[in-house]
Design a protein around this motif. Structure first.
Motif, mmCIF file in Angstrom:
data_model
loop_
_atom_site.group_PDB
_atom_site.id
_atom_site.type_symbol
_atom_site.label_atom_id
_atom_site.label_comp_id
_atom_site.label_asym_id
_atom_site.label_seq_id
_atom_site.Cartn_x
_atom_site.Cartn_y
_atom_site.Cartn_z
ATOM 1 N N LEU A 73 0.824 -1.222 0.000
ATOM 2 C CA LEU A 73 0.000 0.000 0.000
ATOM 3 C C LEU A 73 0.857 1.271 0.000
ATOM 4 N N GLY A 74 2.175 1.110 0.001
ATOM 5 C CA GLY A 74 3.065 2.270 -0.035
ATOM 6 C C GLY A 74 3.492 2.763 1.325
ATOM 7 N N HIS A 75 3.217 1.990 2.370
ATOM 8 C CA HIS A 75 3.605 2.378 3.725
ATOM 9 C C HIS A 75 4.910 1.686 4.120
ATOM 10 N N HIS A 76 5.490 2.147 5.216
ATOM 11 C CA HIS A 76 6.686 1.521 5.776
ATOM 12 C C HIS A 76 6.274 0.729 7.015
ATOM 13 N N SER A 77 6.764 -0.482 7.138
ATOM 14 C CA SER A 77 6.347 -1.332 8.255
ATOM 15 C C SER A 77 7.555 -1.827 9.038
ATOM 16 N N LYS A 78 7.284 -2.123 10.307
ATOM 17 C CA LYS A 78 8.278 -2.769 11.165
ATOM 18 C C LYS A 78 7.548 -3.825 11.970
ATOM 19 N N ARG A 79 8.155 -5.034 12.035
ATOM 20 C CA ARG A 79 7.512 -6.143 12.743
ATOM 21 C C ARG A 79 8.219 -6.421 14.057
ATOM 22 N N VAL A 80 7.425 -6.648 15.109
ATOM 23 C CA VAL A 80 7.930 -7.154 16.389
ATOM 24 C C VAL A 80 7.026 -8.302 16.810
ATOM 25 N N THR A 81 7.541 -9.152 17.701
ATOM 26 C CA THR A 81 6.804 -10.387 18.015
ATOM 27 C C THR A 81 6.248 -10.418 19.430
ATOM 28 N N GLY A 82 6.321 -9.312 20.158
ATOM 29 C CA GLY A 82 5.796 -9.312 21.515
ATOM 30 C C GLY A 82 5.425 -7.924 21.996
ATOM 31 N N GLY A 83 4.586 -7.873 23.053
ATOM 32 C CA GLY A 83 4.115 -6.602 23.570
ATOM 33 C C GLY A 83 5.211 -5.765 24.210
ATOM 34 N N ALA A 84 6.107 -6.410 24.966
ATOM 35 C CA ALA A 84 7.179 -5.664 25.617
ATOM 36 C C ALA A 84 8.101 -5.024 24.592
ATOM 37 N N GLU A 85 8.416 -5.796 23.533
ATOM 38 C CA GLU A 85 9.270 -5.253 22.478
ATOM 39 C C GLU A 85 8.574 -4.094 21.768
ATOM 40 N N ALA A 86 7.268 -4.199 21.573
ATOM 41 C CA ALA A 86 6.501 -3.142 20.901
ATOM 42 C C ALA A 86 6.568 -1.840 21.685
ATOM 43 N N LEU A 87 6.391 -1.914 23.020
ATOM 44 C CA LEU A 87 6.433 -0.690 23.841
ATOM 45 C C LEU A 87 7.824 -0.065 23.830
ATOM 46 N N ALA A 88 8.862 -0.916 23.835
ATOM 47 C CA ALA A 88 10.225 -0.386 23.786
ATOM 48 C C ALA A 88 10.485 0.336 22.468
ATOM 49 N N VAL A 89 10.030 -0.249 21.363
ATOM 50 C CA VAL A 89 10.231 0.362 20.050
ATOM 51 C C VAL A 89 9.457 1.669 19.937
ATOM 52 N N LEU A 90 8.235 1.708 20.494
ATOM 53 C CA LEU A 90 7.425 2.922 20.423
ATOM 54 C C LEU A 90 8.090 4.103 21.130
ATOM 55 N N HIS A 91 8.838 3.840 22.185
ATOM 56 C CA HIS A 91 9.509 4.913 22.913
ATOM 57 C C HIS A 91 10.766 5.392 22.198
ATOM 58 N N THR A 141 11.050 5.136 18.486
ATOM 59 C CA THR A 141 10.735 5.551 17.117
ATOM 60 C C THR A 141 9.276 5.951 17.021
ATOM 61 N N PRO A 142 8.978 7.102 16.399
ATOM 62 C CA PRO A 142 7.568 7.491 16.233
ATOM 63 C C PRO A 142 6.893 6.669 15.122
ATOM 64 N N PHE A 143 5.673 6.236 15.373
ATOM 65 C CA PHE A 143 4.890 5.507 14.371
ATOM 66 C C PHE A 143 3.540 6.194 14.204
ATOM 67 N N ASP A 144 2.975 6.032 12.985
ATOM 68 C CA ASP A 144 1.680 6.653 12.698
ATOM 69 C C ASP A 144 0.512 5.755 13.084
ATOM 70 N N ILE A 145 0.730 4.457 13.084
ATOM 71 C CA ILE A 145 -0.358 3.519 13.356
ATOM 72 C C ILE A 145 0.219 2.186 13.792
ATOM 73 N N MET A 146 -0.585 1.407 14.530
ATOM 74 C CA MET A 146 -0.146 0.085 14.994
ATOM 75 C C MET A 146 -1.197 -0.964 14.627
ATOM 76 N N LEU A 147 -0.719 -2.106 14.138
ATOM 77 C CA LEU A 147 -1.558 -3.297 13.936
ATOM 78 C C LEU A 147 -1.202 -4.268 15.048
ATOM 79 N N LEU A 148 -2.145 -4.557 15.955
ATOM 80 C CA LEU A 148 -1.852 -5.249 17.211
ATOM 81 C C LEU A 148 -2.637 -6.547 17.337
ATOM 82 N N ASP A 149 -1.895 -7.617 17.541
ATOM 83 C CA ASP A 149 -2.520 -8.898 17.878
ATOM 84 C C ASP A 149 -2.881 -8.879 19.358
ATOM 85 N N ILE A 150 -3.945 -9.548 19.741
ATOM 86 C CA ILE A 150 -4.396 -9.544 21.125
ATOM 87 C C ILE A 150 -3.721 -10.641 21.929
ATOM 88 N N VAL A 151 -3.828 -11.866 21.432
ATOM 89 C CA VAL A 151 -3.352 -13.026 22.185
ATOM 90 C C VAL A 151 -1.865 -13.214 21.914
#
Length: 507
Positions: free
Chosen positions: A35-53, A55-65
């Motif tokens: 779709l022309g966007h830039h993506s970054k993949r992480v495999t866990g919630g703790a890693e996601a919060l660390a990355v968010l602090h 690097t700025p992101f415009d949107i998140m696609l989040l798995d629940i379980v």
């Protein structure tokens, strides 16, 4: 990052994909990139919060379980963090199996949901809709932030002293909307008020400075005449300067203690006070008395006006004040008048030229004294500063006066010697207090023009007390000095200048 200029779609968004399934995460990343966007993949919630602090992101696609830190915990952490709470989150779920989880995630602040078996068109619609809402929210938040900025600026002005740079509304004024137009008007009015108050401040400084110049110079100008009277009465110069320093110290400290209590001196203050005491309280006072015995008081007064030119040069070299052609012209004109008189007068009797040249040391010492006053300790009032300085001068002169057997004891009958000593001490004290106030008000260069009023006063005192006369050449020189004085103005308020508006309630 978000392209804020495209009204239909939002290109080149940065998307963080959080999914513990490598297959699902890769599928999402591939679809997002297409779709022309830039993506970054992480495999866990703790890693996601660390990355968010980091690097700025415009949107998140989040798995629940997910193991350890699941999607709910990530949402809770993001919504509790002011830096992360506005990032839109799209929950990725198996709709039939996790409908309750999706509802809970949306209640926790998720923007939307996306089934794991999604169609590319659905993904595009979800991302664009979330980003469009974020863009609108960002603009809304920016609008309210700018309103807060304008409100704070108004409070700064209403609260009292301010400078236009402190209003911090340049970015608000750059907006192309009614709020930006309001900020432009607000900034323009603030700058206009500030400029007007700076001009008014200069006018006040000029008036106050001129009055102080006339007052201090008039009092200072009596010293050469007193020195000549003392010489005629065979008063020892060292004794006269010592006792006048004592009188000045007692007078100033007494007034200061009655008005403000004992001065609170710090150890670092004594370096300034000692240097000032040696230059002014000792050397200058002694030279004035000694030279007065050989040079007419009116001539000493004329020579003293060259102090203004010396201060200008020293202040420019030390970057204490900004030089200007107007000031240079005024000071140079006054100095030229003095130089002409020195050249003609110095060609007279034998030995007279030597004393005239020696007399030039007086304005040089005064110029150093004028610049020194710019660095005086501001936590000590002017009276206490002069009192302590003159006390140090007396201590410095005492051994020399004793060695020369010049330390006479004042007579209880208070004769001519005592009158001269007392008058010299009190006049020196008052003139120095006024001079300190003058330097603080108008700057050292303008304060140096005190030498011109001192010249006028010295001539007047010489005529009044000694019956001296003024030659036509000296009168012409005096006129040049007066024109030079008119060309010099006080220093303008610097970058530290603040204006204070006094608000009145309208009833």
């Amino acid at each position: 990052m978000i392209n804020m200029n495209d009204p239909e779609t939002i290109a080149e968004a940065s998307v963080l994909i959080v999914d513990d399934s490598r297959v699902s995460g890769r599928k999402l990343a591939k679809a997002v990139n297409s779709l022309g966007h830039h993506s970054k993949r992480v495999t866990g919630g703790a890693e996601a919060l660390a990355v968010l602090h980091e690097t700025p992101f415009d949107i998140m696609l989040l798995d629940i379980v997910m193991p350890e830190v699941d999607g709910y915990q990530v949402l809770n952490a993001m919504k509790s963090d002011a830096a992360l709470r506005d990032i839109p989150v799209i929950v990725v779920s198996s709709l039939d199996e996790e409908i309750d989880s999706v509802v809970r995630a949306i209640e926790l602040g998720a923007e939307d949901f996306l089934p794991k078996n999604f169609e590319p068109a659905i993904l595009k619609a979800r991302i664009n809709a979330s980003l469009a809402r974020k863009r609108f929210r960002d603009r809304e938040l920016a609008y309210f932030r700018d309103i807060d900025t304008l409100t704070r600026a108004a409070q700064v002005i209403e609260g009292g002293a301010f400078r236009p740079a402190e209003l911090d509304i340049v970015d608000v004024a750059a907006r192309n909307d009614p709020l930006g137009a309001l900020a432009k008007v607000f900034r323009s009015l603030a700058e206009e008020i500030y400029d007007r108050e700076r001009r008014a401040d200069l006018t006040v400084r000029t008036l106050r400075g001129t009055l102080l110049v006339l007052a201090a110079g008039s009092i200072f100008g009596i010293a050469p005449a007193l020195g000549r009277l003392a010489s005629a009465s065979d008063v020892p110069p060292l004794g006269l300067v010592f006792w006048s320093a004592v009188v000045a110290a007692v007078f100033c400290l007494s007034v200061s203690v009655v008005r403000r209590g004992l001065p609170r001196l710090k150890l670092r203050d004594f370096g300034f006070l000692a240097l000032w005491a040696v230059l002014l309280g000792s050397l200058y006072q002694l030279l004035t008395v000694v030279i007065s015995a050989h040079v007419e008081a009116t001539m000493i007064a004329l020579i003293g006006s060259s102090r203004g030119f010396m201060v200008f040069l020293l202040a420019a070299l030390l970057a204490l004040e900004r030089p200007s052609l107007r000031r240079f012209s005024g000071l140079g004109l006054g100095f030229a008048g003095i130089a002409i008189v020195l050249l003609v007068k110095g060609a007279g009797g034998e030995g007279e030229l030597l004393w005239l040249i020696s007399a030039l040391a007086l304005p040089f010492l005064l110029s150093l004294h004028t610049l020194l006053m710019s660095w005086r300790p501001r936590h000590i009032d002017a009276g206490a500063t002069v009192g302590v300085m003159m006390a140090l001068s007396a201590l410095f002169l005492l051994p020399f006066a004793m060695a020369q057997d010049a330390l006479f004891l004042p007579s209880a009958s208070f004769g001519q010697r005592e009158v001269i000593t007392f008058t010299l001490g009190v006049s020196t004290a008052v003139a120095l207090v006024l001079a300190l106030d003058l330097v603080a008000t108008a700057g050292p260069v303008f304060a140096s023009q005190m030498a011109y009023s001192q010249t006028l006063a010295g001539i007047a005192w010489g005529m009044l007390l000694l019956g001296e006369s003024l030659s036509p050449l000296a009168i012409a020189s005096l006129l040049l000095v007066i024109v030079g004085f008119w060309l010099v103005e006080p220093k303008r308020a610097g970058d530290d200048f603040r204006i204070t508006l006094r608000m009145r309630d309208e009833r």
